[in-house]
Design a protein around this motif. Structure first.
Motif, PDB file in Angstrom:
ATOM      1  N   PHE A   1      80.691  11.388  33.026  1.00 43.59           N
ATOM      2  CA  PHE A   1      80.557  12.207  31.983  1.00 43.59           C
ATOM      3  C   PHE A   1      81.815  13.418  32.224  1.00 43.59           C
ATOM      4  N   ASN A   2      82.632  13.506  31.266  1.00 46.98           N
ATOM      5  CA  ASN A   2      83.611  14.612  31.139  1.00 46.98           C
ATOM      6  C   ASN A   2      83.700  15.430  29.883  1.00 46.98           C
ATOM      7  N   ASN A   3      84.095  16.594  30.160  1.00 48.45           N
ATOM      8  CA  ASN A   3      84.219  17.487  29.018  1.00 48.45           C
ATOM      9  C   ASN A   3      85.389  18.411  29.094  1.00 48.45           C
ATOM     10  N   ALA A   4      86.452  18.266  28.453  1.00 48.19           N
ATOM     11  CA  ALA A   4      87.754  18.985  28.538  1.00 48.19           C
ATOM     12  C   ALA A   4      87.626  20.385  28.237  1.00 48.19           C
ATOM     13  N   THR A   5      86.414  20.845  27.642  1.00 50.62           N
ATOM     14  CA  THR A   5      86.249  22.324  27.161  1.00 50.62           C
ATOM     15  C   THR A   5      85.476  23.385  27.899  1.00 50.62           C
ATOM     16  N   SER A   6      84.979  22.590  29.127  1.00 50.87           N
ATOM     17  CA  SER A   6      83.952  23.190  30.208  1.00 50.87           C
ATOM     18  C   SER A   6      84.237  23.060  31.248  1.00 50.87           C
TER      19      SER A   6
ATOM     20  N   ASN B   1      87.810  17.600  21.908  1.00 49.01           N
ATOM     21  CA  ASN B   1      88.758  16.484  22.199  1.00 49.01           C
ATOM     22  C   ASN B   1      89.825  17.282  23.142  1.00 49.01           C
ATOM     23  N   GLY B   2      90.376  16.531  24.131  1.00 51.09           N
ATOM     24  CA  GLY B   2      91.191  16.863  25.189  1.00 51.09           C
ATOM     25  C   GLY B   2      92.147  16.068  25.709  1.00 51.09           C
TER      26      GLY B   2
END
Length: 848
Positions: A601-606, A496-497
């Motif tokens: 698509f999104n990824n706050a930790t990558s 989660n970000g």
């Protein structure tokens, strides 16, 4: 544009491979004997008696008093525990001293619960098994002191450096400094590695760019445990390797089987027993099942012979004209043959029952069938296995609760770090925060939180805000299970970000504020020994702040991203499938991968997930003629959507190939080819080249002799073509390096020539040469002197000298100096790149 059906089909592949991985694990478990632990988790009666006899003999003349209050410890009740029932009074008192000295009142209370004295929480039988093993393996009756494991707070400096840089070559003058500190920190018995780095302007020291890291030193903690275990225990006895388990098992097996066989008599018993005892080994009796044993004592040919005799006798018996005496004789023959077959089956049932009893008594078939050399090798491997050492420390050393916790961890980072705790590409960001990961038995866990700040460049702000993520605060949690060997694992990861604009020193980078929630499943497994598969599937949800509503004409109420997780499913999905394998028979390695991420698509930790992307690639490596011929081929293609409907894309194509030949001695030749192109498609120009480069090169390494001396040569010739939009260039590059030893000195020559063969020159022709000699002035002082020449037609032409010196003044103190002075033959167009002088002075002092 890729159809929705194709995307759905591709996204089902990870699920198929998850199922295949489970089937592969089941097949491995069914097709091979599992590696059982060498020591049972709960001792059988026979092993309790063996250990008790050894301990009673060891402590026959030992101390008979107790270090604890006899009221708090009822020894007679302790005898209700099977593992302690055969210990003498003196041995039992010494065992009480051992538990009290190592594990205190908590350890005594746990044993009291097992004995029924204390009605506290339930304790597993394995607890007393671990403690009796430790007592059995103890080298001396004196307990390990808790202080030996609780080192005081200490800081050991390993590196301290300071550098100052002054640059006056450009129009303005800039000064900056770099501070770098590294060391080891031990606190509360936990070793860490610490580091601090700062790069800042000299006028504003320590203002910006500071990084501080505290990293758990897993190796140091394991080595500390190993030292204490080796000092206080005999680790081969801790694994019960000093006992001849096989001899005890044979006695138990033979005694149990004898009791079974005494119940049998009749047709064929003596014959069948003779075959079992003469032709089948003890190990085969353990490994072979009933069908396999039946084939050994009664082959199919023998069974068919008996069946034929039975059928013939029954046919004759059906003849009504037989006299009574013949009929009785045939009936007895049939009864005898049937009893023979039944007795054979009964004997096999007795063998099976005895084998089950052997396993119920805690005997390991894997251990019983290993030779002493194999067992010794297995024990030596365990003594160097960090997992065994940490487990032994938790069970047999008076470690603190904090040390127990850290012994389960694989990583612990505090401060600035690049995360790799989950072992998957779902979390690989650079954080400023905290993270940890660990494993307990086969359960893996990881978690962390921290700030992310990607400043980037102002000119790319619009693009980066759309495709990449600005600064924010993120958290992640990962749980998984390992199965089969160490490489097979399944992980569930959520992150989660909350992102926000970057504000640094008054400069603000724009960024859309949003909340991003991502959940993913990853799976790694092996199909055989030479084939490995990895698959992952992730889904994200993004919720922007201050969204405008077309229905109400105002701002929508903010919702967390988790509440919208299943909306727009296919556009916010990412999936990856890859494999790698090797074919030892033909000496070849190969692999391939395919990745997909939806436009939303999104990824706050990558950091390596670009949304709206399809990527695929592969590689092959092959060797021939005992690795004298090596070939490598790799390709990687990528399509990135740059519009929401996928109509316009960036297309990247990368290909590399290499062929190497090993000649006599150290001589070799390598041929390399590489190409990279980026195209734009879907706009008014159609498919157009944005950037491209093609490289082709040959490198030869050779050793030869001249003037009675050995000379090493390295020659490379390269061709490169560069294209950027409507402009481009082509270049030929030649580089030669020669070195020749002269007793204790080394003479070297380096030549570089770059020829631009395009009509419109971008970089110009370049020639440079260095002739250097390295020599020793004394045992502690060495130096190098060289003459250099550089000619770049568009920018500079220089001639100069270089001088360096290195001195080891003392054991911990050394210094080095370097001077590069050049004379400009033509006016220099770029003084920052082609400076007229350069000097360095470095002082090294190694701290304790």
């Amino acid at each position: 544009m890729i159809s929705r059906t194709l995307i759905k089909g591709f996204l089902l592949w990870p699920l198929c491979f998850f199922v295949a991985g489970q089937m592969a694990n089941a097949q491995d478990a069914a097709g091979s004997h599992p590696k059982l632990p060498p020591v049972p988790s709960s001792f059988p009666d026979w092993l309790n008696r063996v250990i008790a006899d050894s301990l009673n003999h060891k402590y026959a003349n030992g101390r008979g008093d107790l270090d604890i209050d006899a009221v708090a410890l009822s020894l007679e009740n302790w005898r209700n525990i099977p593992a302690l029932g055969s210990l003498s009074n003196t041995t039992l008192k010494n065992f009480g001293n051992y538990v009290n000295g190592h594990f205190g009142k908590k350890g005594l209370d746990k044993i009291n619960r097992l004995a029924g004295i204390d009605t506290g929480s339930w304790q597993p039988q394995s607890y007393i098994t671990d403690k009796i093993k430790g007592f059995y393996a103890l080298q001396n009756p004196f307990p390990v002191t808790r202080e030996s494991l609780r080192h005081p707070v200490s800081l050991k400096m390993e590196k301290a450096s300071y550098s100052f840089h002054n640059n006056a070559a450009n129009l303005g003058q800039s000064n900056f400094q770099h501070v770098d500190l590294k060391g080891g920190l031990t606190a509360f018995g936990i070793p860490f590695q610490s580091a601090y780095s700062n790069l800042s302007e000299y006028q504003r020291p320590f203002d910006l760019n500071s990084m501080l890291q505290l990293k758990f030193n897993k190796t140091a903690l394991t080595n500390m445990f190993k030292d204490q275990l080796l000092t206080n225990y005999k680790l081969d006895k801790l694994l019960l390797n000093d006992l001849d388990i096989s001899a005890y098992a044979r006695k138990f097996y033979q005694a149990s089987l004898q009791l079974q066989w005494e119940r049998f008599s009749g047709e064929g018993i003596a014959e069948l027993r003779s075959v079992l005892e003469r032709d089948i080994s003890f190990e085969e009796l353990l490994y072979l099942d009933r069908v396999q044993l039946m084939n050994r004592i009664l082959p199919d040919s023998r069974i068919r012979q008996i069946q034929d005799e039975l059928n013939a006798a029954r046919l004759q018996l059906d003849n009504g004209s037989l006299i009574a005496e013949t009929r009785d004789s045939l009936s007895l023959l049939i009864l005898s043959k049937e009893r023979y077959l039944r007795n054979a089956d009964s004997l096999l049932m007795a063998l099976d029952s005895t084998k089950k009893g052997l396993l119920q008594q805690g005997f390991s078939i894997d251990r019983l069938t290993k030779s002493k050399d194999e067992l010794a090798g297995q024990v030596n491997a365990e003594l160097n296995n960090p997992a065994f050492l940490n487990d032994a420390a938790r069970n047999h050393l008076p470690v603190t609760g904090l040390q127990k916790f850290f012994s389960l961890l694989q990583q612990f980072n505090l401060g600035s770090f690049g995360s790799s705790a989950t072992g998957s590409n779902l979390v690989n960001q650079f954080f400023n925060g905290i993270e940890l990961s660990g494993i307990k038995k086969r359960t893996v866990f990881a978690g962390g939180l921290g700030n992310v700040k990607e400043f980037g460049f102002f000119k790319d702000a619009g693009l980066q805000s759309a495709l990449a993520l600005p600064a924010g605060f993120s958290q992640f949690l990962s749980l998984g299970k390992r199965s089969g060997n160490e490489g097979n694992a399944t992980n569930l990861t959520i992150s989660n970000g909350n992102t926000n604009p970057v504000d640094r020193n008054g400069f603000q980078m724009p960024g859309l504020q949003r909340n991003i929630f991502t959940g993913g499943l990853s799976r790694q497994f092996s199909l055989g020994e030479q084939f490995r598969v990895s698959a992952s599937f992730a889904k994200s949800s993004t919720q922007f702040r201050n969204e405008f509503s077309t229905q109400t004409g105002g701002l929508d109420a903010y919702k967390p991203a988790l509440a919208e997780f299943f909306n727009d499913f296919w556009s916010q999905v990412s999936a990856e499938l890859s494999y790698s394998g090797s074919s030892r028979q033909i000496n070849m390695e190969h692999g391939a991968h395919v990745k997909y991420s939806g436009i939303g698509f999104n990824n706050a930790t990558s950091v390596n997930v670009t949304r709206g992307t399809i990527n695929y690639g592969g590689f092959i490596r092959k060797q021939w003629a005992k690795n004298k011929i090596n070939f490598r081929l790799r390709f990687d293609n990528r399509a990135v959507n740059r519009t929401p409907d996928g109509g316009a894309k960036w297309l990247n194509y990368q290909h590399d190939a290499e062929l190497g030949l090993k000649l006599k001695k150290a001589n070799r030749i390598q041929v390399r080819y590489g190409s990279f192109q980026t195209y734009s498609s879907g706009d008014s120009l159609g498919k157009s080249l944005l950037y491209g480069t093609v490289r082709f090169g040959v490198q030869a390494v050779n050793r030869w002799k001249a003037f009675g001396r050995s000379i090493s040569s390295n020659l490379s010739v390269n061709y490169q073509s560069i294209r950027s939009g409507t402009t481009g260039s082509r270049m030929v590059n030649l580089q030669l390096m020669e070195s020749m030893p002269l007793k204790r000195n080394v003479l070297s020559l380096v030549l570089l020539y770059n020829k631009e063969i395009a009509e419109n020159r971008l970089v110009g022709d370049l020639f440079s040469g260095d002739l250097a000699i390295s020599y020793a002035l004394s045992k502690r002082i060495s130096a190098s002197s060289s003459v250099t020449y550089l000619d770049n037609q568009l920018f500079a032409r220089q001639i100069g000298i270089k001088q360096s010196i290195n001195a080891n003044i003392a054991q911990r103190f050394s210094l080095s100096a370097y001077v590069d002075a050049r004379h400009d033959l033509i006016p220099v167009a770029m003084p920052l790149l082609y400076a007229a002088s350069r000097a360095e002075l470095t002082i090294h002092y190694h701290l304790k």
